[in-house]
Scaffold this motif. Structure first.
Motif, PDB file in Angstrom:
ATOM      1  N   ALA A 176      46.217  46.056  37.939  1.00 37.51           N
ATOM      2  CA  ALA A 176      46.146  45.153  39.086  1.00 37.51           C
ATOM      3  C   ALA A 176      45.630  43.776  38.647  1.00 37.51           C
ATOM      4  CB  ALA A 176      45.257  45.754  40.169  1.00 37.51           C
ATOM      5  N   SER A 177      44.679  43.754  37.727  1.00 34.33           N
ATOM      6  CA  SER A 177      44.168  42.476  37.219  1.00 34.33           C
ATOM      7  C   SER A 177      45.246  41.728  36.435  1.00 34.33           C
ATOM      8  CB  SER A 177      42.932  42.697  36.344  1.00 34.33           C
ATOM      9  OG  SER A 177      41.837  43.122  37.142  1.00 34.33           O
TER      10      SER A 177
ATOM     11  N   VAL B 299      42.703  33.125  37.967  1.00 33.91           N
ATOM     12  CA  VAL B 299      41.813  33.128  36.799  1.00 33.91           C
ATOM     13  C   VAL B 299      41.047  34.451  36.776  1.00 33.91           C
ATOM     14  CG1 VAL B 299      39.782  32.008  35.781  1.00 33.91           C
ATOM     15  CG2 VAL B 299      41.624  30.616  36.774  1.00 33.91           C
ATOM     16  N   GLN B 300      40.937  35.035  35.596  1.00 34.11           N
ATOM     17  CA  GLN B 300      40.307  36.345  35.461  1.00 34.11           C
ATOM     18  C   GLN B 300      38.910  36.258  34.857  1.00 34.11           C
ATOM     19  OE1 GLN B 300      41.831  39.426  36.637  1.00 34.11           O
ATOM     20  NE2 GLN B 300      42.724  37.665  37.691  1.00 34.11           N
ATOM     21  N   GLU B 301      38.126  37.296  35.155  1.00 34.50           N
ATOM     22  CA  GLU B 301      36.758  37.412  34.664  1.00 34.50           C
ATOM     23  C   GLU B 301      36.719  37.116  33.170  1.00 34.50           C
ATOM     24  OE1 GLU B 301      33.111  40.589  35.060  1.00 34.50           O
ATOM     25  OE2 GLU B 301      35.128  41.378  34.832  1.00 34.50           O
TER      26      GLU B 301
ATOM     27  N   PHE C  94      32.199  48.082  50.304  1.00 31.14           N
ATOM     28  CA  PHE C  94      32.917  47.863  49.053  1.00 31.14           C
ATOM     29  C   PHE C  94      33.665  46.540  49.119  1.00 31.14           C
ATOM     30  CE2 PHE C  94      32.259  52.382  48.491  1.00 31.14           C
ATOM     31  CZ  PHE C  94      31.982  52.454  47.127  1.00 31.14           C
ATOM     32  N   GLU C  95      33.616  45.794  48.021  1.00 30.56           N
ATOM     33  CA  GLU C  95      34.358  44.546  47.879  1.00 30.56           C
ATOM     34  C   GLU C  95      35.208  44.614  46.632  1.00 30.56           C
ATOM     35  OE1 GLU C  95      32.112  40.895  47.917  1.00 30.56           O
ATOM     36  OE2 GLU C  95      30.975  41.520  49.681  1.00 30.56           O
ATOM     37  N   GLY C  96      36.259  43.835  46.662  1.00 31.01           N
ATOM     38  CA  GLY C  96      37.079  43.624  45.480  1.00 31.01           C
ATOM     39  C   GLY C  96      37.167  42.131  45.235  1.00 31.01           C
TER      40      GLY C  96
ATOM     41  N   PHE D  56      40.506  42.625  39.601  1.00 29.10           N
ATOM     42  CA  PHE D  56      41.059  43.379  40.708  1.00 29.10           C
ATOM     43  C   PHE D  56      41.135  44.885  40.460  1.00 29.10           C
ATOM     44  CE2 PHE D  56      44.488  43.769  44.047  1.00 29.10           C
ATOM     45  CZ  PHE D  56      43.713  43.281  45.076  1.00 29.10           C
ATOM     46  N   ASP D  57      40.769  45.326  39.266  1.00 24.23           N
ATOM     47  CA  ASP D  57      40.881  46.751  38.934  1.00 24.23           C
ATOM     48  C   ASP D  57      39.715  47.584  39.440  1.00 24.23           C
ATOM     49  OD1 ASP D  57      43.283  46.321  37.547  1.00 24.23           O
ATOM     50  OD2 ASP D  57      42.172  45.734  35.751  1.00 24.23           O
TER      51      ASP D  57
END
Length: 170
Positions: free
Chosen positions: A7-8, A17-19, A106-108, A113-114
């Motif tokens: 998903a990420s 932009v990713q972690e 719970f949050e995403g 996103f994984d």
């Protein structure tokens, strides 16, 4: 046999932009409104486009938010699209009051996103923010909408939701 994308990976492929990218952990710069209105409008348009791309690849039953750092822009702008109702533009937002009454859900995050994490948030937030003309307004957000707004405001402070989780929580 190839491994299907995570998903990420999907979010990265649509420009989120990713972690691990430094822009996600840096404090954002405010706009000087109305002087920077044209730039602010460009950033907001890019945020809407990113939200459109994300909703094309995933269903967000509780709403979606995107903050400028998530599209690689270090400015104080975010949008929130609640599950119902109109989208909210937040320019130069500042929390002026939050309730002591909290809720843990719970949050995403589009930027990793994984996974999901259980995060305590205030049930009510009062936020001052500007319009493109520079006028300040104060908006009160409650419950799920307060959670969405708080999550995006954290991004503008260079904070990811995992920093809000209780110590020892996975």
């Amino acid at each position: 046999m190839t491994t299907p994308p995570t998903a990420s990976d999907t979010m990265k492929s649509i420009g989120i932009v990713q972690e691990g990218d430094p822009v996600l952990t840096q404090l954002t710069r405010p706009f000087e409104l109305p002087r920077d209105a044209a730039e602010a409008r460009e950033v907001v348009a890019a945020l809407y486009a990113a939200a459109d791309r994300a909703t094309a690849v995933h269903t967000f039953s509780k709403g979606i938010g995107v903050a400028a750092p998530q599209i690689g822009v270090g400015r104080r702008a975010a949008i929130v699209r609640p599950a119902e109702g109109d989208a909210i533009i937040l320019l130069n937002p500042v929390v002026v009051e939050e309730s002591s009454d909290t809720d843990e859900q719970f949050e995403g995050c589009l930027s990793f996103f994984d996974v999901r994490g259980k995060v305590p948030r205030p049930r009510t937030l009062r936020v001052q923010h500007q319009d493109f003309g520079g006028q300040w307004r104060t908006t009160t957000f409650t419950d799920g909408l307060a959670r969405l707004v708080a999550h995006e405001l954290d991004h503008l402070e260079g904070m990811l939701y995992v920093a809000r989780m209780a110590p020892g929580t996975r």
